[in-house]
Design an enzyme around this catalytic site. Structure first.
Site, mmCIF file in Angstrom:
data_model
loop_
_atom_site.group_PDB
_atom_site.id
_atom_site.type_symbol
_atom_site.label_atom_id
_atom_site.label_comp_id
_atom_site.label_asym_id
_atom_site.label_seq_id
_atom_site.Cartn_x
_atom_site.Cartn_y
_atom_site.Cartn_z
ATOM 1 N N ASN A 177 0.845 -1.187 0.000
ATOM 2 C CA ASN A 177 0.000 0.000 0.000
ATOM 3 C C ASN A 177 0.888 1.247 0.000
ATOM 4 O O ASN A 177 2.107 1.162 -0.035
ATOM 5 C CB ASN A 177 -0.933 -0.027 1.213
ATOM 6 C CG ASN A 177 -2.254 0.633 0.932
ATOM 7 O OD1 ASN A 177 -2.312 1.623 0.213
ATOM 8 N ND2 ASN A 177 -3.317 0.088 1.480
ATOM 9 N N HIS A 180 22.584 -0.487 12.819
ATOM 10 C CA HIS A 180 23.913 0.019 13.123
ATOM 11 C C HIS A 180 24.376 -0.656 14.405
ATOM 12 O O HIS A 180 23.550 -0.995 15.249
ATOM 13 C CB HIS A 180 23.883 1.537 13.335
ATOM 14 C CG HIS A 180 23.367 2.292 12.162
ATOM 15 N ND1 HIS A 180 24.158 2.600 11.087
ATOM 16 C CD2 HIS A 180 22.146 2.790 11.878
ATOM 17 C CE1 HIS A 180 23.441 3.264 10.197
ATOM 18 N NE2 HIS A 180 22.214 3.381 10.655
#
Length: 190
Positions: A84, A114
């Site tokens: 969507n 990270h």
């Protein structure tokens, strides 16, 4: 010596500013931009862009714009996949989406992270690490959530909708109406 792309796909820390990875991200951004600006009535153009962008697509892959991804080549779609509006997929890990999956608006799937411990980060800010595992989505209806790297409890995906339907859930119990406080001098409810 292994390339940064090989390190990325193996789940090791990698330098995201490697020229090969930078070129791959530019390619994906260019294709996403073309797809996001394509005429909604030109289904053949949109389908060709989807086939070129993703690593593998089966039949009936539908992507509503805007859509953004890092590389695109690490995203594998099954049959009848629907993205969507306003979805983001960071695909430094493989993202495999099974058959008959409808992904709700503003869904974000993160395959990268990270290092959270500053002592483990290399000296540059451009180092990333792939998530602990690849992502696989199978037959999740009305799925709208930030999908973060790591382990997930798939039962929690529908917690909000379950709490809205279950009459025994604390959110559905009737609340007792508290009486209005009386004014200390007049005795009225003002």
């Amino acid at each position: 010596m292994r390339t940064e792309r090989e390190k990325m796909l193996a789940g090791e820390p990698f330098n995201a500013m490697d020229p090969e990875l930078v070129d791959a991200r530019k390619r994906a951004r260019r294709l996403c931009h073309q797809m996001n600006l394509a005429d909604p009535d030109d289904g053949e153009l949109r389908a060709s862009i989807i086939r070129e962008l993703f690593g593998k697509t089966e039949e009936y892959a539908i992507v509503q714009p805007p859509f953004h991804c890092d590389y695109g080549s690490n995203i594998y779609l099954g049959t009848l996949v629907f993205f969507n509006f306003n979805c983001v997929v960071l695909d430094s890990a493989e993202i495999r989406i099974g058959n008959n999956v409808f992904i709700g608006p503003a869904t974000q799937i993160y395959g990268a992270t990270h290092p959270l411990d500053p002592a483990k980060r290399p000296g540059t800010r451009h180092w990333h690490q792939r998530a602990a595992r690849d992502h696989r989505l199978r037959r999740l209806d009305r799925w709208r959530q930030h999908h973060l790297p790591g382990r997930h409890d798939w039962r929690r995906l529908h917690h909000w909708s379950r709490q809205r339907r279950d009459p025994r859930h604390p959110a559905q119990l009737p609340r007792r109406r508290q009486p209005l406080p009386r004014h200390p001098h007049t005795g009225s409810h003002n």
